[in-house]
Design a protein around this motif. Structure first.
Motif, PDB file in Angstrom:
ATOM      1  N   MET A   1       0.805  -1.222   0.000  1.00 58.25           N
ATOM      2  CA  MET A   1       0.000   0.000   0.000  1.00 58.25           C
ATOM      3  C   MET A   1       0.839   1.274   0.000  1.00 58.25           C
ATOM      4  SD  MET A   1      -3.147  -0.876  -0.196  1.00 58.25           S
ATOM      5  CE  MET A   1      -4.404  -2.081   0.281  1.00 58.25           C
ATOM      6  N   THR A   2       2.070   1.205   0.514  1.00 54.99           N
ATOM      7  CA  THR A   2       2.900   2.404   0.550  1.00 54.99           C
ATOM      8  C   THR A   2       3.156   2.925  -0.854  1.00 54.99           C
ATOM      9  OG1 THR A   2       3.986   1.700   2.585  1.00 54.99           O
ATOM     10  CG2 THR A   2       5.123   3.356   1.286  1.00 54.99           C
ATOM     11  N   GLY A   3       3.570   2.031  -1.759  1.00 52.21           N
ATOM     12  CA  GLY A   3       3.846   2.454  -3.121  1.00 52.21           C
ATOM     13  C   GLY A   3       2.600   2.790  -3.921  1.00 52.21           C
ATOM     14  N   LEU A   4       1.474   2.172  -3.583  1.00 51.55           N
ATOM     15  CA  LEU A   4       0.249   2.369  -4.360  1.00 51.55           C
ATOM     16  C   LEU A   4      -0.656   3.480  -3.828  1.00 51.55           C
ATOM     17  CD1 LEU A   4      -0.964  -1.282  -5.102  1.00 51.55           C
ATOM     18  CD2 LEU A   4       0.028   0.343  -6.721  1.00 51.55           C
ATOM     19  N   VAL A   5      -0.736   3.611  -2.498  1.00 46.99           N
ATOM     20  CA  VAL A   5      -1.815   4.393  -1.900  1.00 46.99           C
ATOM     21  C   VAL A   5      -1.364   5.510  -0.974  1.00 46.99           C
ATOM     22  CG1 VAL A   5      -3.844   4.251  -0.384  1.00 46.99           C
ATOM     23  CG2 VAL A   5      -3.404   2.438  -2.042  1.00 46.99           C
ATOM     24  N   PHE A   6      -0.505   5.196  -0.015  1.00 49.05           N
ATOM     25  CA  PHE A   6      -0.316   6.082   1.134  1.00 49.05           C
ATOM     26  C   PHE A   6       0.239   7.455   0.785  1.00 49.05           C
ATOM     27  CE2 PHE A   6      -0.029   2.306   4.283  1.00 49.05           C
ATOM     28  CZ  PHE A   6      -1.405   2.161   4.205  1.00 49.05           C
TER      29      PHE A   6
ATOM     30  N   TRP B   1     -12.016   3.903  -0.808  1.00 53.34           N
ATOM     31  CA  TRP B   1     -12.356   2.895   0.211  1.00 53.34           C
ATOM     32  C   TRP B   1     -11.807   1.497  -0.071  1.00 53.34           C
ATOM     33  CZ3 TRP B   1     -14.993  -1.349  -1.535  1.00 53.34           C
ATOM     34  CH2 TRP B   1     -15.692  -1.219  -2.751  1.00 53.34           C
ATOM     35  N   GLY B   2     -11.484   1.197  -1.321  1.00 52.69           N
ATOM     36  CA  GLY B   2     -11.070  -0.165  -1.668  1.00 52.69           C
ATOM     37  C   GLY B   2      -9.829  -0.629  -0.935  1.00 52.69           C
ATOM     38  N   TRP B   3      -8.872   0.275  -0.722  1.00 56.80           N
ATOM     39  CA  TRP B   3      -7.619  -0.111  -0.065  1.00 56.80           C
ATOM     40  C   TRP B   3      -7.814  -0.457   1.403  1.00 56.80           C
ATOM     41  CZ3 TRP B   3      -5.582   2.354   4.179  1.00 56.80           C
ATOM     42  CH2 TRP B   3      -6.087   3.621   4.484  1.00 56.80           C
ATOM     43  N   ARG B   4      -8.897   0.031   2.011  1.00 58.08           N
ATOM     44  CA  ARG B   4      -9.105  -0.158   3.445  1.00 58.08           C
ATOM     45  C   ARG B   4      -9.540  -1.577   3.822  1.00 58.08           C
ATOM     46  NH1 ARG B   4      -9.248   4.725   6.151  1.00 58.08           N
ATOM     47  NH2 ARG B   4      -9.312   6.581   4.830  1.00 58.08           N
ATOM     48  N   ILE B   5     -10.257  -2.242   2.925  1.00 58.73           N
ATOM     49  CA  ILE B   5     -10.834  -3.543   3.254  1.00 58.73           C
ATOM     50  C   ILE B   5      -9.774  -4.600   3.579  1.00 58.73           C
ATOM     51  CG2 ILE B   5     -12.445  -5.340   2.536  1.00 58.73           C
ATOM     52  CD1 ILE B   5     -13.662  -2.529   2.921  1.00 58.73           C
ATOM     53  N   PRO B   6      -8.668  -4.706   2.817  1.00 59.92           N
ATOM     54  CA  PRO B   6      -7.652  -5.707   3.180  1.00 59.92           C
ATOM     55  C   PRO B   6      -7.085  -5.520   4.585  1.00 59.92           C
ATOM     56  CG  PRO B   6      -7.305  -4.947   0.931  1.00 59.92           C
ATOM     57  CD  PRO B   6      -8.364  -4.064   1.518  1.00 59.92           C
ATOM     58  N   PHE B   7      -7.008  -4.273   5.059  1.00 60.56           N
ATOM     59  CA  PHE B   7      -6.554  -4.041   6.429  1.00 60.56           C
ATOM     60  C   PHE B   7      -7.603  -4.516   7.436  1.00 60.56           C
ATOM     61  CE2 PHE B   7      -3.800  -1.058   4.186  1.00 60.56           C
ATOM     62  CZ  PHE B   7      -2.597  -1.235   4.854  1.00 60.56           C
ATOM     63  N   LEU B   8      -8.851  -4.211   7.175  1.00 61.18           N
ATOM     64  CA  LEU B   8      -9.912  -4.599   8.104  1.00 61.18           C
ATOM     65  C   LEU B   8     -10.075  -6.114   8.188  1.00 61.18           C
ATOM     66  CD1 LEU B   8     -12.543  -1.868   7.102  1.00 61.18           C
ATOM     67  CD2 LEU B   8     -11.115  -1.920   9.161  1.00 61.18           C
TER      68      LEU B   8
ATOM     69  N   ALA C   1      -1.708 -10.866   0.993  1.00 60.73           N
ATOM     70  CA  ALA C   1      -1.852  -9.407   0.991  1.00 60.73           C
ATOM     71  C   ALA C   1      -2.056  -8.880  -0.424  1.00 60.73           C
ATOM     72  CB  ALA C   1      -0.616  -8.762   1.629  1.00 60.73           C
ATOM     73  N   ASN C   2      -1.218  -9.338  -1.343  1.00 59.52           N
ATOM     74  CA  ASN C   2      -1.335  -8.871  -2.727  1.00 59.52           C
ATOM     75  C   ASN C   2      -2.611  -9.384  -3.395  1.00 59.52           C
ATOM     76  OD1 ASN C   2       1.029  -7.308  -2.910  1.00 59.52           O
ATOM     77  ND2 ASN C   2       2.265  -9.146  -3.154  1.00 59.52           N
ATOM     78  N   LEU C   3      -3.020 -10.604  -3.021  1.00 54.91           N
ATOM     79  CA  LEU C   3      -4.265 -11.148  -3.553  1.00 54.91           C
ATOM     80  C   LEU C   3      -5.450 -10.303  -3.087  1.00 54.91           C
ATOM     81  CD1 LEU C   3      -5.253 -13.564  -5.259  1.00 54.91           C
ATOM     82  CD2 LEU C   3      -5.657 -14.788  -3.120  1.00 54.91           C
ATOM     83  N   ALA C   4      -5.429  -9.916  -1.814  1.00 55.03           N
ATOM     84  CA  ALA C   4      -6.501  -9.070  -1.281  1.00 55.03           C
ATOM     85  C   ALA C   4      -6.516  -7.710  -1.953  1.00 55.03           C
ATOM     86  CB  ALA C   4      -6.332  -8.912   0.233  1.00 55.03           C
ATOM     87  N   VAL C   5      -5.328  -7.138  -2.150  1.00 55.30           N
ATOM     88  CA  VAL C   5      -5.250  -5.827  -2.813  1.00 55.30           C
ATOM     89  C   VAL C   5      -5.753  -5.930  -4.247  1.00 55.30           C
ATOM     90  CG1 VAL C   5      -3.699  -3.998  -3.610  1.00 55.30           C
ATOM     91  CG2 VAL C   5      -3.366  -5.015  -1.346  1.00 55.30           C
ATOM     92  N   LEU C   6      -5.347  -6.993  -4.959  1.00 60.20           N
ATOM     93  CA  LEU C   6      -5.798  -7.181  -6.341  1.00 60.20           C
ATOM     94  C   LEU C   6      -7.311  -7.343  -6.403  1.00 60.20           C
ATOM     95  CD1 LEU C   6      -5.150  -7.642  -9.339  1.00 60.20           C
ATOM     96  CD2 LEU C   6      -4.847 -10.072  -8.820  1.00 60.20           C
TER      97      LEU C   6
END
Length: 446
Positions: free
Chosen positions: A44-49, A196-203, A178-183
């Motif tokens: 998520m750092t490279g993609l989102v944060f 909101w999509g990036w938040r679900i793998p963390f939850l 992790a990558n499967l969840a992000v994908l």
């Protein structure tokens, strides 16, 4: 005061084998969950944060800031190693691992609830940093305990490399999930991924923690720690004692990991910055490539551990060091073609040389420490590498590319790490197939 489960009579061979299987499963599942929690942040750092938690003035600058927060988790890992290493050598492997699992999992789930820059400004980044710190402390105490939980159930000296490599399976498996969840949530949320999509793998972490907790509550303490308790050999301050008695092993353990951790985090974190912002590759292409390499990685890591039982830990580790130094140049050359097929192949193969080191690494490091100080010593040595290798690697890579507009300096950086690691590996004792009991340690003067 110390605690550990006691067994009135020795376990039969079949009972011991059953406990070994349970310990290996508990270690592997637990580390998979914990590494999912820790490594999803690298994705998520490279993609989102950079975009969500910073001002958005310049993409590369915001990414550097995000990697700065990413690094905080690595700074925290040696702190966690010292804290939980102390309790792991005082009250036992099992109890300590339950705490680390809860700490890491809850902190990860809370990341999914942190408001972005648009809502609360830089306070979002502050909260994110605090949660990353807690997460890093938990992971810092996890590795040593999970390796020992499996390895200390081994009945002979001949298969410790293979047994200890199963908790190592958790890192590529956790990154795979992790990558499967992000994908998956990238596809589901589409252009709402940054909303909101990036938040679900963390939850989702909270569900995985519940599963891991249920598994770990059902295992017994290791025979090695029970024997230490029964013989009244428990150290009052194991962390301080191992620093005093085995500083050389701690330093060498950290240095030998340079060749494993630095390219590992370049391949799984920096690739998103370089791939999307420089190469123009799609997010999903990189994610599919990483999912493939993590799948190949967790299949290879236990094989590498088994090969270390056959050919020796030191030899296998040095083969991995040489391989990763050569591969890094090939990797960036393939990426720089900007051809989707070549990018995919480069990313898909990237974890093979890393796992060649990661498989034997657990036993190589853990075997170097006396049993009553093993949780503390192995954890601190392993996690100190986070400060000098894994944590700064994506930041250094981003800075090198920004300064030189070339990936060659990154390859040189990885090669220097490999040379240092080879030197450290040659100086660390190799206990492949040798006795590492408390009595052997005393005979060796540890």
């Amino acid at each position: 005061m110390t605690t550990a489960e006691s067994i009135a009579v020795p376990l039969s061979q079949s009972e011991h084998s059953a406990q070994l299987r349970r310990a290996v499963i508990a270690s592997t599942v637990g580390t998979t969950i914990e590494w999912y929690d820790f490594l999803i942040y690298s994705t998520m750092t490279g993609l989102v944060f950079g975009q969500v938690f910073f001002s958005g003035s310049d993409p590369l600058t915001d990414t550097l800031k995000a990697f700065g927060v990413f690094f905080i988790g690595f700074v925290a890992r040696p702190i966690g190693a010292a804290i939980f290493g102390h309790y792991g050598d005082r009250i036992g492997r099992k109890a300590t691992l339950i705490v680390t699992l809860l700490m890491t999992g809850i902190a990860t789930a809370l990341v999914g609830l942190v408001p972005g820059y648009a809502s609360i400004g830089l306070w979002g980044a502050v909260i994110l940093t605090l949660l990353r710190l807690i997460q890093g402390i938990g992971v810092g105490g996890e590795w040593g305990g999970s390796v020992l939980l499996a390895m200390e159930w081994a009945r002979t000296n001949k298969n410790r490399g293979f047994i200890a490599s199963w908790p190592q399976f958790g890192a590529p498996a956790g990154l795979f999930l992790a990558n499967l969840a992000v994908l998956a949530f990238s596809e589901i949320s589409g252009d709402q991924f940054l909303v909101w999509g990036w938040r679900i793998p963390f939850l989702l972490s909270i569900v995985m923690v519940a599963v891991g907790l249920w598994i770990r509550l059902g295992i017994l303490e290791t025979p090695v720690f029970r024997k230490i308790v029964e013989e009244n050999r428990v150290e009052r301050a194991p962390t301080l004692e191992v620093i005093r008695k085995q500083p050389r092993e701690i330093i060498l353990s950290a240095l030998l990991r340079l060749a494993e951790q630095s390219p590992g985090y370049i391949f799984n974190a920096f690739i998103f910055t370089y791939g999307t912002q420089v190469l123009g590759a799609s997010r999903n292409l990189l994610l599919v490539g990483l999912i493939t390499t993590t799948a190949l990685g967790f299949m290879w890591v236990t094989v590498a551990g088994w090969l270390s039982d056959v050919f020796g830990r030191r030899r296998m580790y040095i083969i991995g060091c040489i391989s990763v130094a050569i591969f890094t140049f090939v990797y960036f050359a393939m990426l720089d073609t900007k051809m989707p097929v070549m990018i995919f192949i480069a990313v898909a193969l990237s974890f093979i040389p890393v796992m060649t080191m990661y498989g034997p690494e657990a036993a190589l490091i853990a075997e170097a420490f006396t049993p009553r100080l093993r949780y503390s010593g192995a954890s601190i040595g392993y996690q100190l590498a986070s400060i000098i290798a894994g944590g700064p690697a994506p930041f250094i890579s981003t800075w090198l590319f920004a300064a030189y507009h070339s990936t060659v300096p990154i390859g040189i950086y990885v090669s220097i790490c490999a040379v240092i690691s080879i030197g450290a590996t040659l100086m660390l004792p190799d206990y492949t197939n040798k006795d590492i009991s408390e009595e052997a340690a005393e005979y060796a003067g540890i």
